[in-house]
Motif scaffolding. Structure first.
Motif, short mmCIF file in Angstrom:
data_model
loop_
_atom_site.label_atom_id
_atom_site.label_comp_id
_atom_site.label_asym_id
_atom_site.label_seq_id
_atom_site.Cartn_x
_atom_site.Cartn_y
_atom_site.Cartn_z
N PRO A 54 0.84 -1.20 0.00
CA PRO A 54 0.00 0.00 0.00
C PRO A 54 0.88 1.25 0.00
O PRO A 54 2.08 1.18 0.27
N LYS A 55 0.28 2.38 -0.28
CA LYS A 55 1.02 3.65 -0.33
C LYS A 55 1.80 3.89 0.95
O LYS A 55 2.96 4.30 0.92
N GLU A 56 1.18 3.61 2.11
CA GLU A 56 1.85 3.83 3.39
C GLU A 56 3.10 2.95 3.51
O GLU A 56 4.12 3.37 4.05
N GLY A 57 3.03 1.70 3.02
CA GLY A 57 4.18 0.81 3.04
C GLY A 57 5.29 1.31 2.15
O GLY A 57 6.47 1.27 2.50
N CYS A 58 4.92 1.78 0.95
CA CYS A 58 5.92 2.36 0.03
C CYS A 58 6.59 3.57 0.67
O CYS A 58 7.81 3.73 0.59
N ASP A 59 5.78 4.42 1.33
CA ASP A 59 6.32 5.62 1.98
C ASP A 59 7.31 5.25 3.08
O ASP A 59 8.39 5.83 3.19
N GLU A 60 6.94 4.25 3.90
CA GLU A 60 7.82 3.84 5.01
C GLU A 60 9.13 3.28 4.48
O GLU A 60 10.22 3.63 4.95
N LEU A 61 9.05 2.39 3.48
CA LEU A 61 10.27 1.81 2.92
C LEU A 61 11.11 2.86 2.21
O LEU A 61 12.34 2.80 2.22
N HIS A 62 10.46 3.82 1.58
CA HIS A 62 11.17 4.92 0.93
C HIS A 62 12.01 5.67 1.96
O HIS A 62 13.19 5.99 1.72
N GLN A 63 11.43 5.96 3.11
CA GLN A 63 12.17 6.67 4.18
C GLN A 63 13.35 5.84 4.66
O GLN A 63 14.46 6.37 4.82
N ILE A 64 13.15 4.56 4.88
CA ILE A 64 14.24 3.68 5.35
C ILE A 64 15.35 3.63 4.30
O ILE A 64 16.52 3.80 4.61
N ALA A 65 14.96 3.39 3.04
CA ALA A 65 15.95 3.27 1.97
C ALA A 65 16.70 4.57 1.75
O ALA A 65 17.90 4.56 1.47
N SER B 175 15.83 -4.91 9.55
CA SER B 175 15.04 -3.70 9.31
C SER B 175 13.71 -4.08 8.67
O SER B 175 13.55 -5.18 8.12
N ASN B 176 12.75 -3.15 8.69
CA ASN B 176 11.47 -3.39 8.01
C ASN B 176 11.68 -3.60 6.52
O ASN B 176 10.94 -4.33 5.88
N LEU B 177 12.70 -2.97 5.97
CA LEU B 177 13.02 -3.15 4.56
C LEU B 177 13.41 -4.61 4.28
O LEU B 177 12.89 -5.24 3.36
N GLU B 178 14.30 -5.15 5.09
CA GLU B 178 14.74 -6.54 4.91
C GLU B 178 13.60 -7.51 5.19
O GLU B 178 13.44 -8.52 4.47
N LEU B 179 12.80 -7.23 6.20
CA LEU B 179 11.66 -8.11 6.50
C LEU B 179 10.64 -8.10 5.36
O LEU B 179 10.06 -9.13 5.03
#
Length: 201
Positions: free
Chosen positions: A38-49, A70-74
């Motif tokens: 979802p958009k929120e997931g893309c936003d969160e991973l964008h911030q981490i990356a 990290s949430n990115l790796e998970l």
């Protein structure tokens, strides 16, 4: 609204044994999934990356300590699990995932991902009979794509090197035309592109 900036996450599940350039399995060569996150997931991973930068990173699967990841790796781990891409006995029940990000659109020359350290070693030893080690699959997860980004990801599913393309563009006679299979995948938020690890892209 993003005009030019974009962020895509690239990852590849690596095998511990060499994989031939033409995998014999029943899966399609190139698969595209939309709305993977979802958009929120893309936003969160964008911030981490964005915080971790552009360097290549590696983690092992199965993930034994989720608190250390990290949430990115998970997320990458969960995507691979959903796709049925699990470590096998030939991998000693362990799989390595290499990932990196691209935070801007760039023209990247077509290439296939290989184990570069092994390839350099084979080159030094002039061992031409040894196959390259490719990942099982390559993936592009598009997180946030700018409104002016038009460049797609192109995959040549039947080729592993640019030399293959050059040969195909040389018609064998004046009456025959050359042709190459090409799959073009436009960048779109939340889209996942999956292709055979040996494919030129």
């Amino acid at each position: 609204m993003l005009a030019r900036p974009s962020l895509a996450l690239f990852f590849a599940a690596l095998s511990s044994t060499p994989i031939p350039s033409k995998l014999q399995n029943s899966q399609p060569e190139v698969v595209v999934f939309d709305n993977v996150l979802p958009k929120e997931g893309c936003d969160e991973l964008h911030q981490i990356a964005s915080k971790i930068g552009l360097g290549h990173r590696v983690f092992a699967r199965p993930v034994k300590d989720t608190a250390a990841r990290s949430n990115l790796e998970l997320t990458i781990h969960n995507i691979l699990s959903e796709l049925g891409d699990e470590p096998t006995r030939s991998d000693n029940d362990q799989q390595y995932v290499e990932y990196w990000t691209r935070q801007e659109w760039r023209h990247i020359e077509a290439h296939a991902d290989v184990d570069e350290n092994l390839a350099k070693e084979q080159d030094r030893e002039k061992s031409e009979d040894e196959p390259f080690r490719y990942p099982r699959h390559g993936h592009v997860l598009y997180l946030k794509i700018g409104s002016e980004v038009k460049g797609p990801t192109c995959v040549f599913p039947d080729h592993s090197s640019g030399g293959d393309l050059y040969k195909e563009f040389q018609p064998p006679s004046d009456t025959m035309s050359a042709g190459v299979d090409l799959i073009s995948v436009p960048a779109k938020d939340g889209r996942l592109l999956r292709f055979h690890g040996s494919a030129l892209h």
